[in-house]
Design a protein around this motif. Structure first.
Motif, short mmCIF file in Angstrom:
data_model
loop_
_atom_site.label_atom_id
_atom_site.label_comp_id
_atom_site.label_asym_id
_atom_site.label_seq_id
_atom_site.Cartn_x
_atom_site.Cartn_y
_atom_site.Cartn_z
N LYS A 213 -6.96 8.63 3.11
CA LYS A 213 -7.69 8.54 1.84
C LYS A 213 -8.39 7.18 1.78
N VAL B 190 -9.24 3.46 1.08
CA VAL B 190 -8.52 2.22 0.74
C VAL B 190 -9.59 1.14 0.55
N ASN C 193 1.03 4.24 -2.99
CA ASN C 193 0.46 5.51 -2.54
C ASN C 193 1.34 6.68 -3.01
N GLU D 168 -6.86 3.50 5.99
CA GLU D 168 -7.58 4.73 5.65
C GLU D 168 -7.29 5.84 6.66
N LEU E 126 0.83 -1.20 0.00
CA LEU E 126 0.00 0.00 0.00
C LEU E 126 0.87 1.26 0.00
N LEU F 15 -6.75 4.11 -2.94
CA LEU F 15 -6.05 2.85 -3.17
C LEU F 15 -7.07 1.73 -3.31
N LEU G 101 -3.32 6.83 6.11
CA LEU G 101 -3.05 7.39 4.79
C LEU G 101 -3.94 8.59 4.48
#
Length: 247
Positions: free
Chosen positions: A214, A216, A185, A209, A181, A192, A212
Motif C-alpha cells: 500500500k 507509504v 498498519n 510500499e 509503520l 500510511l 506492505l
C-alpha cells in the motif's frame, strides 16, 4: 538570464536550524536544472520533552520564519518549500492555509507544505483511512489528526515517537521506524503517512510500499514531489516511493 545550475527552477527551502535530514533528502531526490537553497530558522531551545516545550519551539519558529524567508529571497528563488511539517499541520486546515498565506505575503511566491502535499497524495491514491507515524508529543499528534480529519481522512492509528529534542528526531533508527509503520498498519488502513521532516524515512518508505502492499507517504518525498509538479517538472525519481516514481 537563467542560473547556470538552476536553469529550470530555484527552490527556496525553509528548515529549522536543527534539521539534518531535509537537505540531504532533497539533494538525493534532485533532478537536472532544479536546485534547492536552504535557509534556516534559528532554534534557540530545541527541547521537545513535553507538550509545553513543543508549543514553545513552534513559538520560536513563528518569530524567526519571516527572517529565514527574507534571507533566501536574496538568492532570487522561484518557489518556496517548507522543510518542516509540524507548523503546516498546526491548527488544522485553517492553520495550514494561514501559513501558506503568510509565506506568500513575505515572499510573493507559492509554497509547498508537507500537510498539503500529503493531502494531494492521499487523494491521488484514493485513500480514506490512514495510519500515521510522527516524532511528536501528543499535542503534535492531535494537530495532525485534526488536519486530516478536516480534509476528510480518518486517522485509524497514530504513533508519536515523542522525541526529546529537535535534533534527536534525526537519531531515530530505521528499525524503530519500521516497527512504527507496522504498528499503525492494518487491514483497515488504506495508506500510511509519516510526518516530521527530520525523520529519515524516504528510502524506507519506498521499501515498505513493497512489503506492505500500500502507499507509504514519506513527508519529504511528498513535499518535493509537490514542489516539482507545481512547477511543471515531471521528471521521475526512483527509490523514493511511488509518488515520485509514478506520478
Amino acid at each position: 538570464m537563467a542560473d547556470a545550475l538552476a536553469w529550470r527552477k530555484k527552490f527556496g527551502v525553509i528548515v529549522p536550524s536543527t534539521n539534518t535530514i531535509v537537505e540531504p533528502d532533497f539533494y538525493h531526490m534532485a533532478v537536472p536544472g532544479v536546485t534547492a537553497h536552504i535557509s534556516r530558522i534559528w532554534i534557540r531551545d530545541q527541547n521537545l520533552s513535553d507538550n509545553d516545550a513543543f508549543e514553545a519551539l513552534l513559538e520560536q519558529i513563528r518569530v524567526e520564519i519571516e527572517y529565514a524567508v527574507q534571507r533566501v529571497m536574496t538568492a532570487e528563488v522561484d518557489y518556496m518549500v517548507m522543510g518542516m511539517s509540524a507548523e503546516t499541520f498546526w491548527g488544522g486546515v485553517q492553520g495550514n492555509r494561514e501559513f501558506i498565506r503568510n509565506i506568500k505575503k513575505w515572499s510573493g511566491l507559492d509554497v509547498a507544505t508537507g500537510a498539503e502535499a500529503c493531502e494531494r497524495a492521499l487523494n491521488l491514491f484514493g485513500a480514506k483511512k490512514i495510519g500515521v507515524v510522527t516524532p511528536y508529543q501528543q499535542i503534535g499528534d492531535d494537530n495532525v489528526i485534526k488536519f486530516f480529519n478536516e480534509i476528510g481522512f480518518e486517522v485509524v492509528r497514530i504513533k508519536g515517537l515523542k522525541c526529546p529534542t529537535a535534533v534527536a528526531i534525526a537519531h531515530v533508527s530505521e528499525e524503530e521506524l519500521r516497527q512504527a509503520l507496522i504498528e499503525v498498519n492494518g487491514e483497515d488502513v488504506d495508506a500510511l503517512v509519516q510526518a516530521g521532516t527530520n525523520l529519515s524515512m524516504v528510502g524506507l518508505a519506498d521499501e515498505a510500499e513493497r512489503w506492505l502492499g500500500k502507499p507509504v507517504i514519506a513527508i519529504n518525498a511528498a513535499t518535493w514531489w509537490m514542489a516539482l509538479r507545481e512547477n511543471g517538472i515531471e521528471d521521475k525519481v526512483y527509490g523514493c516511493g511511488r509518488l515520485l516514481r509514478e506520478f
